[in-house]
Structures are given as C-alpha cells and as structure tokens.
Write a protein that holds these residues in place. Structure first.
Motif, mmCIF file in Angstrom:
data_model
loop_
_atom_site.group_PDB
_atom_site.id
_atom_site.type_symbol
_atom_site.label_atom_id
_atom_site.label_comp_id
_atom_site.label_asym_id
_atom_site.label_seq_id
_atom_site.Cartn_x
_atom_site.Cartn_y
_atom_site.Cartn_z
ATOM 1 N N LYS A 172 7.626 6.805 7.106
ATOM 2 C CA LYS A 172 7.494 7.894 6.145
ATOM 3 C C LYS A 172 8.787 8.693 6.039
ATOM 4 C CE LYS A 172 2.535 8.416 6.982
ATOM 5 N NZ LYS A 172 1.437 9.358 7.300
ATOM 6 N N GLU A 173 9.121 9.079 4.814
ATOM 7 C CA GLU A 173 10.251 9.957 4.557
ATOM 8 C C GLU A 173 9.752 11.201 3.828
ATOM 9 O OE1 GLU A 173 11.599 6.385 5.873
ATOM 10 O OE2 GLU A 173 10.608 6.498 3.922
ATOM 11 N N PHE A 174 10.371 12.337 4.148
ATOM 12 C CA PHE A 174 9.914 13.612 3.602
ATOM 13 C C PHE A 174 11.093 14.499 3.206
ATOM 14 C CE2 PHE A 174 6.529 12.407 6.629
ATOM 15 C CZ PHE A 174 5.425 12.453 5.797
ATOM 16 N N PHE A 175 10.819 15.504 2.420
ATOM 17 C CA PHE A 175 11.646 16.672 2.132
ATOM 18 C C PHE A 175 13.112 16.339 1.829
ATOM 19 C CE2 PHE A 175 13.284 20.967 2.492
ATOM 20 C CZ PHE A 175 12.238 21.718 1.971
ATOM 21 N N PRO A 176 13.373 15.753 0.668
ATOM 22 C CA PRO A 176 14.766 15.484 0.282
ATOM 23 C C PRO A 176 15.511 16.764 -0.051
ATOM 24 C CG PRO A 176 13.285 15.020 -1.540
ATOM 25 C CD PRO A 176 12.414 15.336 -0.365
ATOM 26 N N SER A 177 16.796 16.793 0.283
ATOM 27 C CA SER A 177 17.685 17.903 -0.057
ATOM 28 C C SER A 177 19.054 17.297 -0.341
ATOM 29 C CB SER A 177 17.748 18.913 1.090
ATOM 30 O OG SER A 177 18.479 20.059 0.728
ATOM 31 N N VAL A 178 19.659 17.652 -1.480
ATOM 32 C CA VAL A 178 20.809 16.919 -2.001
ATOM 33 C C VAL A 178 22.008 17.849 -2.194
ATOM 34 C CG1 VAL A 178 21.617 15.480 -3.918
ATOM 35 C CG2 VAL A 178 19.262 15.294 -3.134
ATOM 36 N N THR A 179 23.199 17.329 -1.928
ATOM 37 C CA THR A 179 24.440 18.094 -2.086
ATOM 38 C C THR A 179 25.107 17.768 -3.426
ATOM 39 O OG1 THR A 179 25.851 16.397 -1.097
ATOM 40 C CG2 THR A 179 24.771 17.939 0.413
ATOM 41 N N HIS A 180 26.205 18.483 -3.703
ATOM 42 C CA HIS A 180 26.952 18.253 -4.947
ATOM 43 C C HIS A 180 27.418 16.806 -5.081
ATOM 44 C CE1 HIS A 180 27.121 22.177 -6.754
ATOM 45 N NE2 HIS A 180 27.663 22.738 -5.704
ATOM 46 N N ASP A 181 27.837 16.187 -3.954
ATOM 47 C CA ASP A 181 28.381 14.826 -4.039
ATOM 48 C C ASP A 181 27.308 13.746 -3.943
ATOM 49 O OD1 ASP A 181 27.709 14.655 -1.348
ATOM 50 O OD2 ASP A 181 29.777 14.466 -0.626
ATOM 51 N N GLY A 182 26.028 14.153 -3.931
ATOM 52 C CA GLY A 182 24.940 13.181 -3.939
ATOM 53 C C GLY A 182 24.418 12.793 -2.578
ATOM 54 N N THR A 183 25.010 13.321 -1.512
ATOM 55 C CA THR A 183 24.479 13.059 -0.170
ATOM 56 C C THR A 183 23.064 13.601 -0.081
ATOM 57 O OG1 THR A 183 26.677 13.161 0.836
ATOM 58 C CG2 THR A 183 24.779 13.526 2.298
ATOM 59 N N ILE A 184 22.164 12.805 0.485
ATOM 60 C CA ILE A 184 20.775 13.234 0.608
ATOM 61 C C ILE A 184 20.414 13.421 2.078
ATOM 62 C CG2 ILE A 184 19.886 10.845 0.532
ATOM 63 C CD1 ILE A 184 17.441 12.001 -0.997
ATOM 64 N N TYR A 185 19.825 14.564 2.381
ATOM 65 C CA TYR A 185 19.275 14.866 3.699
ATOM 66 C C TYR A 185 17.756 14.753 3.591
ATOM 67 C CZ TYR A 185 23.746 16.698 5.414
ATOM 68 O OH TYR A 185 25.051 16.830 5.830
ATOM 69 N N PHE A 186 17.108 14.255 4.637
ATOM 70 C CA PHE A 186 15.659 14.076 4.586
ATOM 71 C C PHE A 186 15.104 13.920 5.996
ATOM 72 C CE2 PHE A 186 17.687 9.965 4.359
ATOM 73 C CZ PHE A 186 16.913 9.113 5.134
ATOM 74 N N THR A 187 13.794 14.033 6.099
ATOM 75 C CA THR A 187 13.095 13.824 7.365
ATOM 76 C C THR A 187 12.533 12.412 7.396
ATOM 77 O OG1 THR A 187 12.476 16.161 7.423
ATOM 78 C CG2 THR A 187 11.253 14.682 8.871
ATOM 79 N N SER B 299 0.842 -1.192 0.000
ATOM 80 C CA SER B 299 0.000 0.000 0.000
ATOM 81 C C SER B 299 0.881 1.248 0.000
ATOM 82 C CB SER B 299 -0.917 -0.004 1.221
ATOM 83 O OG SER B 299 -0.149 -0.008 2.407
ATOM 84 N N GLY B 300 0.335 2.365 -0.434
ATOM 85 C CA GLY B 300 1.109 3.585 -0.573
ATOM 86 C C GLY B 300 1.617 4.141 0.746
ATOM 87 N N ASN B 301 2.817 4.650 0.728
ATOM 88 C CA ASN B 301 3.444 5.254 1.892
ATOM 89 C C ASN B 301 4.340 6.379 1.385
ATOM 90 O OD1 ASN B 301 4.456 5.666 4.509
ATOM 91 N ND2 ASN B 301 6.168 4.290 4.147
ATOM 92 N N GLU B 302 4.469 7.475 2.140
ATOM 93 C CA GLU B 302 5.301 8.578 1.678
ATOM 94 C C GLU B 302 6.757 8.150 1.560
ATOM 95 O OE1 GLU B 302 2.844 8.910 3.768
ATOM 96 O OE2 GLU B 302 1.694 10.703 3.297
ATOM 97 N N ASP B 303 7.267 8.151 0.351
ATOM 98 C CA ASP B 303 8.644 7.785 0.037
ATOM 99 C C ASP B 303 9.271 8.861 -0.834
ATOM 100 O OD1 ASP B 303 8.857 5.372 1.385
ATOM 101 O OD2 ASP B 303 8.437 4.129 -0.371
ATOM 102 N N ILE B 304 10.598 8.829 -0.920
ATOM 103 C CA ILE B 304 11.333 9.702 -1.819
ATOM 104 C C ILE B 304 11.503 9.000 -3.163
ATOM 105 C CG2 ILE B 304 13.486 10.961 -2.199
ATOM 106 C CD1 ILE B 304 13.844 10.952 0.880
ATOM 107 N N TRP B 305 11.126 9.707 -4.224
ATOM 108 C CA TRP B 305 11.299 9.215 -5.591
ATOM 109 C C TRP B 305 12.192 10.177 -6.346
ATOM 110 C CZ3 TRP B 305 7.967 5.373 -8.290
ATOM 111 C CH2 TRP B 305 7.208 4.600 -7.394
#
Length: 199
Positions: free
Chosen positions: A76-91, A46-52
C-alpha cells in the motif's frame, strides 16, 4: 471566491462508492491532482491502495491514471506530496516489517526513479506517515507517534533539508497545532506558505 469557500463538489472521477478516494494533493503548479484510491489498476488485479494522478489540460481534468511501478507496488502507498521538480514523497507499507515508512522518488525525464526510504530524522518515532514536503523541498512536516517530547498521541514535527540533502533533527511544532489528540495525522501548507491546514 471573494474570500469565501464555495460549496464542495465531488470530483467527477471519484463517484463510485465501491472505492476509496482519499488524501488528495495538488502539485505546486496546480496542473496535477494526486490521490489515493483502491480502484484496481487492471481488471486482473484486486484493488489495493495506490497513488493515482489526474492531469489538467486546457482547463479540464483528464481521466486519472495509476502512477505505476516503481512508486506503486503490491503493497500500500499513501499520502502523496510533490515538489516543484516533480519529486514525490509518500508513505509505503513495508509488508516484511509490517510498518509504514516515508519514501521519495525523483522524477527524471518524465519517469519516476526507484523510491528511496528516507533516513532516521524523517522516519521517526514508533510510527510515522502522511508527510507533507514543501514545494521547494526545504522542509517536511511529519506526523509521528511515540516521540519522547510528544504532547500525547500523534504530533506534527518539522525537519529541514540542507544543500547536501540532509534532513535535520525533527522539531515538535508546538501547542498551536499539537495537542493530546491521537488524530493529528495529516497537514498541508498553502503554496504561498502562509497557511497550514491540519487534522
């Protein structure tokens, strides 16, 4: 175009009204569009908040893909934010503590590493979420609720990262963007660092 915003268009892969499509984030190179949706990752779940993410190839956006484990989980995961080297920050929603915390996952050889929960200078206040990290990972803007120097409700705070990967004590970003509104939930900065967009 010519200093004027064009009329918005719905992203071609986000047209089914049965699902959410929220919190878009462009990678610093403009070649990846991250967003949150509750589209099921497969037909058995079933659907769940994910990063795509949708990747741009030859000027065209490709069909989005679920980022998968270990970034996405059964929670649940929210609000992705990405750096130059591909590191991803999220809630990430911690289902045991029933609270949201800010995490990051390094990207090494094309694979995301096990996410790490960031320390107390980032996971601040009674609630925190939707953190934006600069492309060079030198600072982070954190919406936080329940801080002692808040103007009321949720405020934007900034924390700076040093060469040893330590985050500084958060600083309230002041009355030009903070107010007694409870809805200061998310911010982003243009890639040239000249503009902040905020709620």
């Amino acid at each position: 175009i010519n200093q004027i915003w064009t009329v918005p268009e719905v992203f071609e892969y986000c047209t089914n009204p049965a699902y959410k499509y929220i919190e878009p984030h462009l990678s610093p190179d403009g070649k990846q569009l991250f967003f949150i949706t509750n589209i099921p990752a497969d037909s058995a779940v079933s659907g769940n908040e994910d990063i795509w993410v949708s990747r741009k190839e030859d000027g065209k956006w490709m069909k989005p893909e679920n980022l998968g484990y270990p970034v996405n989980t059964k929670s649940k995961e929210f609000f992705p934010s990405v750096t130059h080297d591909g590191t991803i920050y999220f809630t990430h929603l911690d289902t045991i503590l029933n609270d949201e915390f800010i995490y990051r996952s390094r990207r090494v050889n094309g694979e995301y590493l096990q996410p790490e929960k960031l320390g107390p200078n980032v996971n601040i206040g009674k609630a925190r979420y939707n953190a934006f990290v600069s492309a060079d990972e030198s600072y982070m803007i954190i919406p936080a609720y329940g801080m002692p120097d808040s103007y009321g409700g949720t405020d934007y705070y900034i924390s700076f990262r040093d060469s040893l990967d330590n985050w500084s004590q958060p600083i309230n970003m002041g009355p030009k963007i903070n107010s007694n509104s409870p809805y200061e939930w998310s911010a982003s900065v243009s890639t040239d660092g000249k503009y902040i967009f905020f709620m």
